[in-house]
Scaffold this motif. Sequence first.
Motif, PDB file in Angstrom:
ATOM      1  N   ILE A  50       0.829  -1.211   0.000  1.00  0.00           N
ATOM      2  CA  ILE A  50       0.000   0.000   0.000  1.00  0.00           C
ATOM      3  C   ILE A  50       0.861   1.257   0.000  1.00  0.00           C
ATOM      4  O   ILE A  50       0.483   2.283  -0.579  1.00  0.00           O
ATOM      5  CB  ILE A  50      -0.950  -0.017   1.216  1.00  0.00           C
ATOM      6  CG1 ILE A  50      -1.895  -1.218   1.144  1.00  0.00           C
ATOM      7  CG2 ILE A  50      -1.767   1.277   1.286  1.00  0.00           C
ATOM      8  CD1 ILE A  50      -2.716  -1.428   2.406  1.00  0.00           C
ATOM      9  N   ILE A  69      -6.630  -3.075  -3.327  1.00  0.00           N
ATOM     10  CA  ILE A  69      -5.995  -1.774  -3.552  1.00  0.00           C
ATOM     11  C   ILE A  69      -6.658  -1.109  -4.744  1.00  0.00           C
ATOM     12  O   ILE A  69      -6.715  -1.694  -5.832  1.00  0.00           O
ATOM     13  CB  ILE A  69      -4.479  -1.934  -3.814  1.00  0.00           C
ATOM     14  CG1 ILE A  69      -3.785  -2.514  -2.583  1.00  0.00           C
ATOM     15  CG2 ILE A  69      -3.862  -0.582  -4.173  1.00  0.00           C
ATOM     16  CD1 ILE A  69      -2.290  -2.717  -2.772  1.00  0.00           C
ATOM     17  N   GLY A  90      -5.638   1.213   0.296  1.00  0.00           N
ATOM     18  CA  GLY A  90      -5.715  -0.193   0.646  1.00  0.00           C
ATOM     19  C   GLY A  90      -6.908  -0.495   1.540  1.00  0.00           C
ATOM     20  O   GLY A  90      -7.197   0.263   2.471  1.00  0.00           O
TER      21      GLY A  90
END
Length: 308
Positions: A50, A69, A90
């Motif tokens: 992330i 994501i 994320g």
Amino acid sequence: MKRFWNINNGIHQISEWESNCWIQVTCPTEEDRQQLEKEYKIPEYFFSDISDADERARFEFDEGWQLIIIRIPYMKEVRSRTPYTTVPLGIIHKGDILITVCYFETDMMIDFVSYQQRRGEGFTDYVDMIFRLFLSSSVWYLKRLKQISMLLDRAKRSMDHSVNNTSLVNLSRLQDSLTYFITSIRGNETLLQKLKFKLPIDELDADLIEDVNIEMSQARETAHIYAEILESTMDTYTSIINNNMNTVMRTLTSFSIILMFPTLISSLFGMNLVNGMESSQWGFPIALIISLIVSIGSWLILRHKSLL
């Protein structure tokens, strides 16, 4: 920064974690990251993925953990080559744990919380929240595209008066932003199609997905249109610059030709040769008059051919 939200019957901030709440993590520090990994046993590499600003939109399943994501629009506050770009958001889920992590403070997430609080209905489940995040990102892509359109119009008005390198560089920056937008929207669309088969979807979720598809398609088409307009605009102004340069070079060349004849005549009469005017007091005036006549004649010819 970490916040806890109760998402049943509206969104309400709470002081500590409780089952099925939403943990919103923004710009996490290394301490926040370690604490989350320790308390909820989250795979360590999730946060590494992330934190990568170039991470693509994707879905991953690992030991019961779901990592999603998506790419969301982000406007940089400092002057940079790409004023508008995209960053990863994320979404981590397992059982009664739902966490969103973003390493950037974005207007979209602030607006998302505010809108859901005004809406006052909360989320039916984590799937509903995920698709509403998709919908919010699509809406914000459209908002940012409108801002890019206004910047494009402003740049075009400015370049109508003066075309310079700074203006072309600014257009190039907008073109980079549109490239990021198109790529990210396309990635989100692909991810959305996968999630329809990966997540437990009910009838309400199906209606929401249809709305998301419409908004994403509109955002993608709008970004493509603006990118084509911007490319055409840059090509047009580049042609204008080249044409202006050609005009200047043609004018300078024409003046060089006109000045060449007086130089040639004076050189011929100035040679140490017999020309019949060595002892004449009219030698210099005659050479001067011939030079003027030839120069004026050359100027009239070039003027007639629109070379001046």
